[in-house]
Design an enzyme around this catalytic site. Sequence first.
Site, PDB file in Angstrom:
ATOM      1  N   ASP A  11       0.854  -1.191   0.000  1.00 14.01           N
ATOM      2  CA  ASP A  11       0.000   0.000   0.000  1.00 14.01           C
ATOM      3  C   ASP A  11       0.892   1.244   0.000  1.00 14.01           C
ATOM      4  OD1 ASP A  11      -2.502   1.494   0.393  1.00 14.01           O
ATOM      5  OD2 ASP A  11      -1.756   1.836   2.422  1.00 14.01           O
ATOM      6  N   ASP A  13      -0.300   5.248   0.811  1.00 13.67           N
ATOM      7  CA  ASP A  13      -0.573   6.242   1.843  1.00 13.67           C
ATOM      8  C   ASP A  13      -0.637   5.590   3.221  1.00 13.67           C
ATOM      9  OD1 ASP A  13      -1.265   8.769   0.198  1.00 13.67           O
ATOM     10  OD2 ASP A  13      -2.495   7.219  -0.719  1.00 13.67           O
ATOM     11  N   ASP A 186      -1.648  -0.612   6.010  1.00 13.67           N
ATOM     12  CA  ASP A 186      -1.703   0.121   7.275  1.00 13.67           C
ATOM     13  C   ASP A 186      -3.091   0.140   7.896  1.00 13.67           C
ATOM     14  OD1 ASP A 186      -2.654   1.902   5.188  1.00 13.67           O
ATOM     15  OD2 ASP A 186      -2.562   3.502   6.680  1.00 13.67           O
TER      16      ASP A 186
END
Length: 234
Positions: A11, A13, A186
């Site tokens: 991922d 961001d 995240d």
Amino acid sequence: MLGPIQAVIVDLDGTMVDTLGDFEEALNRTMADLDLPPVTRALIERTVGKGSEHLIRSVLAHQLALPEVTGLANVCQARNADTLYEPAWQRYQHHYQRINGQFSAVYPGVVEGLAALKARGLPMACLTNKPLAFAQGLLVAKALDGFFGWTFGGDSFARKKPDPMPLLGTCAAMGVAPPRALMLGDSQNDAQAARAAGCPVVLVSYGYNHGEPVQQVGADACVDRLDALPALIQ
């Protein structure tokens, strides 16, 4: 130990780059264009992660509900999240394209971790809900693009994470079976998508999990820095 792992999907961001500053700048320029109050970082952190469309709709709904805005009854009758979405989306794209990467920073350990994974010969793909053009621009701006053989954004597939479609599509593009492709993210979006796709998943502890502790998501492992990941992979 996780494995055997043949590929890694990462991922963007909140996992590789802290982009809250970019979101804050682009959104506040957009709010100013619409004569709405500025947003807070806390709001952005709670709403980011499900794609730009969701972010803008959530921010508009929140800002329009603020007391200083709802007090303008004659204005609010003609201003709601639905009517403002299209102009907000256009202004947001305009501003984000111009500031992409300028107010963000790569997290400690990211470059070292990606370099270690690459040195082991593991092919890597970046998979994010951020629009593809913005994702590609950010990877270039932060000199991370060279680590990835594939990059897919929120507009690359018909559905976004937490739907498993993006992970399954990424695995197909990489030519690897989902159980052999590790998802690194995240948030619960990444974990839910990975579980549904049949991929193992590791989460970083420092990202944007909608304001909730990421340790409660139930990933296979949680790391404080990306350079701790290679030690977990067979």
